[in-house]
Design a protein around this motif. Structure first.
Motif, PDB file in Angstrom:
ATOM      1  N   ARG A  24       0.822  -1.219   0.000  1.00  0.00           N
ATOM      2  CA  ARG A  24       0.000   0.000   0.000  1.00  0.00           C
ATOM      3  C   ARG A  24       0.847   1.256   0.000  1.00  0.00           C
ATOM      4  NH1 ARG A  24      -3.955  -2.964   3.102  1.00  0.00           N
ATOM      5  NH2 ARG A  24      -2.808  -2.589   5.019  1.00  0.00           N
ATOM      6  N   ARG A  25       2.073   1.168   0.509  1.00  0.00           N
ATOM      7  CA  ARG A  25       2.956   2.330   0.599  1.00  0.00           C
ATOM      8  C   ARG A  25       3.807   2.532  -0.658  1.00  0.00           C
ATOM      9  NH1 ARG A  25       2.088   0.389   5.557  1.00  0.00           N
ATOM     10  NH2 ARG A  25       1.837   1.831   7.294  1.00  0.00           N
ATOM     11  N   MET A  26       3.794   1.580  -1.554  1.00  0.00           N
ATOM     12  CA  MET A  26       4.596   1.677  -2.772  1.00  0.00           C
ATOM     13  C   MET A  26       3.873   2.579  -3.776  1.00  0.00           C
ATOM     14  SD  MET A  26       5.754  -2.304  -3.013  1.00  0.00           S
ATOM     15  CE  MET A  26       6.663  -2.080  -4.524  1.00  0.00           C
ATOM     16  N   PRO A  27       4.541   3.629  -4.256  1.00  0.00           N
ATOM     17  CA  PRO A  27       3.855   4.600  -5.118  1.00  0.00           C
ATOM     18  C   PRO A  27       3.316   4.027  -6.427  1.00  0.00           C
ATOM     19  CG  PRO A  27       6.192   5.150  -4.865  1.00  0.00           C
ATOM     20  CD  PRO A  27       5.923   3.968  -4.001  1.00  0.00           C
ATOM     21  N   GLY A  28       3.928   3.011  -6.988  1.00  0.00           N
ATOM     22  CA  GLY A  28       3.468   2.464  -8.262  1.00  0.00           C
ATOM     23  C   GLY A  28       2.446   1.350  -8.135  1.00  0.00           C
ATOM     24  N   GLN A  29       2.154   0.929  -6.909  1.00  0.00           N
ATOM     25  CA  GLN A  29       1.226  -0.185  -6.691  1.00  0.00           C
ATOM     26  C   GLN A  29      -0.204   0.240  -7.014  1.00  0.00           C
ATOM     27  OE1 GLN A  29       1.597  -3.572  -5.588  1.00  0.00           O
ATOM     28  NE2 GLN A  29      -0.525  -3.546  -6.221  1.00  0.00           N
ATOM     29  N   VAL A  30      -0.905  -0.607  -7.755  1.00  0.00           N
ATOM     30  CA  VAL A  30      -2.320  -0.373  -8.027  1.00  0.00           C
ATOM     31  C   VAL A  30      -3.099  -0.681  -6.747  1.00  0.00           C
ATOM     32  CG1 VAL A  30      -4.331  -1.094  -9.373  1.00  0.00           C
ATOM     33  CG2 VAL A  30      -2.075  -0.959 -10.465  1.00  0.00           C
ATOM     34  N   LEU A  31      -3.966   0.248  -6.360  1.00  0.00           N
ATOM     35  CA  LEU A  31      -4.808   0.046  -5.182  1.00  0.00           C
ATOM     36  C   LEU A  31      -6.272   0.089  -5.588  1.00  0.00           C
ATOM     37  CD1 LEU A  31      -3.127   2.356  -2.497  1.00  0.00           C
ATOM     38  CD2 LEU A  31      -2.923  -0.123  -2.739  1.00  0.00           C
ATOM     39  N   LEU A  32      -7.054  -0.757  -4.969  1.00  0.00           N
ATOM     40  CA  LEU A  32      -8.505  -0.751  -5.125  1.00  0.00           C
ATOM     41  C   LEU A  32      -9.075  -0.276  -3.798  1.00  0.00           C
ATOM     42  CD1 LEU A  32     -11.116  -1.533  -6.685  1.00  0.00           C
ATOM     43  CD2 LEU A  32     -10.932  -3.765  -5.573  1.00  0.00           C
ATOM     44  N   GLU A  33      -9.827   0.817  -3.852  1.00  0.00           N
ATOM     45  CA  GLU A  33     -10.442   1.343  -2.632  1.00  0.00           C
ATOM     46  C   GLU A  33     -11.933   1.052  -2.657  1.00  0.00           C
ATOM     47  OE1 GLU A  33      -9.533   5.324  -0.501  1.00  0.00           O
ATOM     48  OE2 GLU A  33     -11.366   5.658  -1.690  1.00  0.00           O
ATOM     49  N   THR A  34     -12.372   0.292  -1.669  1.00  0.00           N
ATOM     50  CA  THR A  34     -13.786  -0.014  -1.495  1.00  0.00           C
ATOM     51  C   THR A  34     -14.251   0.654  -0.205  1.00  0.00           C
ATOM     52  OG1 THR A  34     -13.277  -2.049  -0.270  1.00  0.00           O
ATOM     53  CG2 THR A  34     -13.589  -2.253  -2.666  1.00  0.00           C
ATOM     54  N   THR A  35     -15.547   0.633   0.024  1.00  0.00           N
ATOM     55  CA  THR A  35     -16.097   1.122   1.280  1.00  0.00           C
ATOM     56  C   THR A  35     -16.424  -0.091   2.144  1.00  0.00           C
ATOM     57  OG1 THR A  35     -17.030   3.044   0.176  1.00  0.00           O
ATOM     58  CG2 THR A  35     -17.959   2.475   2.330  1.00  0.00           C
ATOM     59  N   GLY A  36     -15.899  -0.097   3.360  1.00  0.00           N
ATOM     60  CA  GLY A  36     -16.136  -1.226   4.260  1.00  0.00           C
ATOM     61  C   GLY A  36     -17.625  -1.449   4.479  1.00  0.00           C
ATOM     62  N   ARG A  37     -18.064  -2.664   4.272  1.00  0.00           N
ATOM     63  CA  ARG A  37     -19.490  -2.966   4.357  1.00  0.00           C
ATOM     64  C   ARG A  37     -20.029  -2.851   5.771  1.00  0.00           C
ATOM     65  NH1 ARG A  37     -16.363  -7.089   3.926  1.00  0.00           N
ATOM     66  NH2 ARG A  37     -16.596  -8.929   5.258  1.00  0.00           N
ATOM     67  N   LYS A  38     -19.193  -2.993   6.772  1.00  0.00           N
ATOM     68  CA  LYS A  38     -19.624  -2.860   8.170  1.00  0.00           C
ATOM     69  C   LYS A  38     -19.235  -1.506   8.741  1.00  0.00           C
ATOM     70  CE  LYS A  38     -19.293  -7.806   9.074  1.00  0.00           C
ATOM     71  NZ  LYS A  38     -18.613  -8.855   9.858  1.00  0.00           N
TER      72      LYS A  38
END
Length: 129
Positions: A24-38
């Protein structure tokens, strides 16, 4: 406990505690951001995949056992960070997609890991806006 369940628990514990916090801290990493269901809080998950036109494609290793897939089921509005830029979109779970063929169109290393570790592969398409 079955071999499949043991594999799932071992791999996800390693990813959750070691791989994901670093990735998550790597600048080139693809991240998927979801909204926590709970919780309703943003949840960022490192993923591998590829943008093709106005869509981002990825394959989940554990299908609806993956927390980010469960979050998508509750709220398909997501964000994807590609090359450091956040894009909003709507995620679609595609259980009828040919996962093996899809993996051949995605980055080779990630696809090999997903195939090797995954037990319930599921294609996810994010339509970017």
């Amino acid at each position: 406990m079955s071999v499949t369940e043991l594999k799932f628990r071992t791999v996800t514990a390693f990813q959750r505690r070691i791989v994901n916090p670093v990735a998550r801290r790597m600048p080139g990493q693809v991240l998927l951001e979801t909204t926590g269901r709970k919780s309703g809080l943003p949840r960022r998950t490192p993923v591998g995949g590829r943008r093709i036109g106005d869509a981002f494609w990825l394959v989940s290793e554990y299908g609806d056992k993956s927390h980010y897939v469960r979050n998508i089921q509750a709220d398909p509005q997501v964000r994807v960070r590609l090359k450091g830029v956040w894009h909003t979109g709507t995620a679609h779970l595609l259980p009828d997609d040919d996962v093996r063929a899809r993996l051949r169109t995605l980055p080779r290393y990630n696809s090999a890991v997903v195939q090797g570790l995954g037990t319930q592969l599921l294609t996810v398409r994010v339509d970017l806006t």
